[in-house]
Design a protein around this motif. Structure first.
Motif, PDB file in Angstrom:
ATOM      1  N   PRO A 194     -76.167  36.195  -6.461  1.00 50.43           N
ATOM      2  CA  PRO A 194     -75.612  37.321  -7.367  1.00 50.43           C
ATOM      3  C   PRO A 194     -75.707  36.849  -8.415  1.00 50.43           C
ATOM      4  O   PRO A 194     -76.447  38.050 -10.070  1.00 50.43           O
ATOM      5  N   HIS A 195     -74.955  35.917  -9.215  1.00 47.04           N
ATOM      6  CA  HIS A 195     -74.758  35.763 -10.529  1.00 47.04           C
ATOM      7  C   HIS A 195     -76.178  35.335 -11.152  1.00 47.04           C
ATOM      8  O   HIS A 195     -76.184  35.397 -12.714  1.00 47.04           O
ATOM      9  N   LEU A 196     -76.938  34.993 -10.837  1.00 41.28           N
ATOM     10  CA  LEU A 196     -78.626  35.194 -11.215  1.00 41.28           C
ATOM     11  C   LEU A 196     -79.348  36.076 -12.469  1.00 41.28           C
ATOM     12  O   LEU A 196     -79.651  36.227 -13.081  1.00 41.28           O
ATOM     13  N   LEU A 197     -79.023  37.261 -10.426  1.00 47.58           N
ATOM     14  CA  LEU A 197     -79.487  38.547 -11.560  1.00 47.58           C
ATOM     15  C   LEU A 197     -78.497  39.081 -11.862  1.00 47.58           C
ATOM     16  O   LEU A 197     -78.925  39.245 -13.995  1.00 47.58           O
ATOM     17  N   ILE A 198     -77.107  38.464 -12.332  1.00 47.05           N
ATOM     18  CA  ILE A 198     -76.345  39.633 -13.404  1.00 47.05           C
ATOM     19  C   ILE A 198     -76.926  38.641 -14.338  1.00 47.05           C
ATOM     20  O   ILE A 198     -77.304  39.694 -15.685  1.00 47.05           O
ATOM     21  N   GLU A 199     -76.669  37.124 -15.339  1.00 51.49           N
ATOM     22  CA  GLU A 199     -77.520  37.162 -15.904  1.00 51.49           C
ATOM     23  C   GLU A 199     -79.073  36.920 -16.466  1.00 51.49           C
ATOM     24  O   GLU A 199     -79.049  37.297 -17.504  1.00 51.49           O
ATOM     25  N   GLY A 200     -80.008  37.442 -15.848  1.00 54.69           N
ATOM     26  CA  GLY A 200     -81.288  38.357 -15.932  1.00 54.69           C
ATOM     27  C   GLY A 200     -80.801  39.221 -16.547  1.00 54.69           C
ATOM     28  O   GLY A 200     -81.204  39.230 -17.911  1.00 54.69           O
ATOM     29  N   MET A 201     -80.044  39.738 -16.156  1.00 54.56           N
ATOM     30  CA  MET A 201     -80.036  41.242 -16.896  1.00 54.56           C
ATOM     31  C   MET A 201     -79.111  41.418 -18.067  1.00 54.56           C
ATOM     32  O   MET A 201     -79.007  42.045 -18.850  1.00 54.56           O
ATOM     33  N   ILE A 202     -78.160  40.525 -18.037  1.00 53.92           N
ATOM     34  CA  ILE A 202     -77.350  40.279 -19.598  1.00 53.92           C
ATOM     35  C   ILE A 202     -78.498  39.444 -20.664  1.00 53.92           C
ATOM     36  O   ILE A 202     -78.744  40.766 -21.806  1.00 53.92           O
ATOM     37  N   LEU A 203     -79.630  39.383 -20.342  1.00 50.25           N
ATOM     38  CA  LEU A 203     -80.800  38.251 -21.404  1.00 50.25           C
ATOM     39  C   LEU A 203     -81.226  39.735 -21.430  1.00 50.25           C
ATOM     40  O   LEU A 203     -81.915  40.099 -22.481  1.00 50.25           O
TER      41      LEU A 203
END
Ligand SMILES: Cc1cc2nc3c(=O)[nH]c(=O)nc-3n(C[C@H](O)[C@H](O)[C@H](O)COP(=O)(O)O)c2cc1C
Ligand code: SF4
Lengths: 419, 156
Positions: free
Chosen positions: A96-105
């Motif tokens: 899930p954190h990969l998606l969060i990181e992608g969404m922040i960027l």
């Protein structure tokens, strides 16, 4: 080459500390040192295309956002309902954190202050996991106010639908997220101009957004060096059906479909003969076995007469009854048609009824022609792409396997009759 | 009489706070009630509408669009059995028939003891693990008759 599935089976990856231990959340320094527009340019240059089905270039879509109109929204499409497709769920549940990181960027690049992840209702478990991950990200200062001193504020929320394939279509999704019936909207205006709450909105698939951190960390050139001329990067492919090792595989775009089926997925069960495959999810035309050497990339699959779609390869061996399989797909579209426009609402039901007759042994060759006629009357005449998606399996199965239909007519009637 | 508990009220406040427009909280609130009560009654529709300044007719119209909402009591465990292409190719139809017979109910039915409700489902995004079923929030993949027995028999 693993970008999305790097470490995917590592125990504890859903926790922030393990994710960070694997180099997670390291892309911010690099990103925040540049202007948002520069990030958009990087993603454009990487060649990343939307992984939800249409394959539209991600950076280009971001650049279409209405200028100087705020607030803007980012919505991640986690509706994953296209038969054959199960790759987003694996990413959501395991990383899930990969998606969060992608969404922040992505939010930084698109100057978004509020973002939502829209899950299909059945993904309650995945959404619960994400809520925990989001909480950790807030606690660490990756979400909320003034993220890592960048001046950027971002709130991220999960939102669950409640059962409707059509809510994967982006404008229907936005209606659903606004608390309405999930019917598609007229386009234009596109979401980038008038999306959620009529504000500029970016809608991207889970896999698309999950590819962004790597692109920012490693650079556009490195991403663009992977794959074919026009299909860049890696793609998750959900392989299902009659293979020995079904599963989600991350491949470099352009790999031959044969390699995907026979090497990665272990070949056909019982060493049976391949009869047909659906390359990109239920909406994409079915192809016969002799196309198995097609490169698994957007252009090659299109040249072979189908589409890469969401990347769901459904494999059928020689024992399959193509009419029965098509009947099931046709039931799906009939069931999921939202009913807003007539060609789709009536056409999907009619096709399903005729296919049912054929399968039950009371069909005629005239029925087969009637199916083609209905396909013709639906193609490009429906309000949203679901109508065309419903045509895909029917038209392609008749085109490539007409003899299967005719055999059924003959076998059960003792001779072909026409109406 | 339908009422929200203090715990519900806390949840509702949190949910409504996610959105700039209250109406967006409609699906989440319907889901909240359904997870508590197993279904959504006309009184619940009215109460939810009251929270969000929406008419009961509007609430019902939206609700009826989505397949996951129930207007009548269901079993404690809701089984969604996938019958779409990838599962079909791997024998889902026979396994669904087996499950239906085992529970003694038709698709769409609820067992007399109100323990199980059985639904046939369109694709649930577990295609490479087919045949599969979802029992409440849990996905069970690579099903066989023995596995189905084990899963269903272990549920209290
Ligand atoms: C009927 C229909 C269903 C769709 N379902 C999904 C879906 O489940 N997930 C998804 O990401 N995109 C789905 N799409 C595509 C979306 O409309 C949209 O193009 C996509 O989310 C954009 O993201 P991308 O550019 O990153 O692919 C669907 C489209 C249609 C017409
Ligand atoms: S094509 Fe089908 S799903 Fe799309 S708007 Fe028309 S009825 Fe609804």
């Amino acid at each position: 080459m693993k970008i999305l599935f790097k470490n995917i089976d590592m125990p504890g990856l859903t926790s922030l500390s393990v994710y960070e231990g694997q180099g997670g959340y390291q892309s911010f320094k690099k990103a925040f040192a540049q202007k948002p527009e520069e990030i958009v340019e990087i993603v454009k240059a990487s060649g990343l295309r939307g992984r939800g089905g249409a394959g539209f270039p991600a950076g280009l879509k971001w650049s279409f956002l209405a200028k100087d109109v705020f607030p803007r929204y980012l919505v991640c499409n986690a509706d994953e309902s296209e038969p054959g497709t199960c790759k987003d769920r694996e990413l959501l549940e395991k990383n899930p954190h990969l998606l969060i990181e992608g969404m922040i960027l992505t939010s930084y690049a698109c100057q978004v202050g509020t973002a939502y992840i829209y899950y299909r209702g059945e993904f309650q478990h995945a959404a619960d996991l994400m809520d925990k991950a989001i909480e950790e990200a807030y606690a660490k200062g990756y979400l909320g106010k003034n993220i890592m001193g960048s001046g950027m504020d971002l709130d991220l929320y999960t939102h669950l639908g409640a059962g409707a394939y059509i809510c994967g279509e982006e404008s229907a999704l936005l209606n659903s997220l606004e608390g309405r019936r999930g019917e598609p909207r007229l386009k234009p205006p596109f979401p980038a101009v008038e999306g959620l709450y009529a504000k500029p909105t970016v809608v991207n698939n889970v896999e698309t957004l999950s590819a962004v951190p790597w692109i920012i960390s490693e650079g556009a050139e490195k991403y663009a060096a992977i794959g074919t001329e026009k299909s860049k990067g890696t793609k998750l492919v959900s392989v299902s059906g009659h293979v020995k090792k079904p599963g989600n595989y991350e491949i470099v775009l352009g790999m031959s479909t044969r390699e995907l089926i026979y090497d990665l997925a272990g070949g056909i069960r019982d060493d049976n003969k391949l009869k047909a495959f659906i390359p990109g999810g239920s909406s994409t035309p079915m192809l016969p076995a002799d196309k198995v050497d097609v490169g698994y990339d957007y252009e090659s699959i299109q040249a072979a007469g189908s589409m890469l779609g969401s990347g769901a390869l459904i494999v059928m061996d020689h024992t399959v009854n193509v009419v029965e399989a098509t009947l099931r797909l046709s039931y799906f579209y009939m069931h999921e048609s939202c009913g807003k426009c007539t060609p789709c609402r009536e056409g999907t039901r009619w096709m399903w009824q005729i296919l049912g007759k054929l399968q039950a042994g009371i069909g005629t060759n005239g029925h087969v022609d009637k199916l083609l006629d209905i396909c013709d009357n639906m193609s490009f005449k429906c309000f949203c792409p679901l109508g065309d998606a419903a045509v895909g399996p029917v038209a392609s199965s008749i085109k490539n396997f007409r003899s299967d239909y005719e055999e059924l007519v003959k076998k059960l009637q003792g001779g072909a009759v026409s109406v | 009489m339908f009422t929200f508990t203090p715990e519900d009220e806390k949840q509702i406040e949190k949910i409504v706070g996610k959105y700039p427009v209250k109406r967006s909280a409609l699906l989440p609130l319907l889901t909240l009630v359904q997870r508590r009560d197993g279904y959504i009654s006309p009184e619940a529709m009215k109460a939810i509408g009251g929270k969000l300044e929406l008419s009961p007719a509007y609430v019902q119209s939206v609700m009826s669009f989505y397949t996951m909402y129930h207007t009548h009591p269901t079993g404690k465990y809701i089984i969604l059995f996938c019958h779409n292409i990838s599962c079909q190719l791997n024998g889902a139809d026979d396994l669904l028939a087996y499950t239906s017979k085992k529970l003694g109910i038709d698709v769409g039915g609820t067992t007399k003891d109100k323990k199980f409700t059985l639904h046939r489902e369109e694709c649930l995004a577990a295609c490479s693990g087919g045949p599969m079923m979802r029992v409440n929030d849990v996905f069970h993949e690579n099903l066989t008759t023995a596995k189905i027995d084990k899963i269903l028999d272990s549920l209290a």
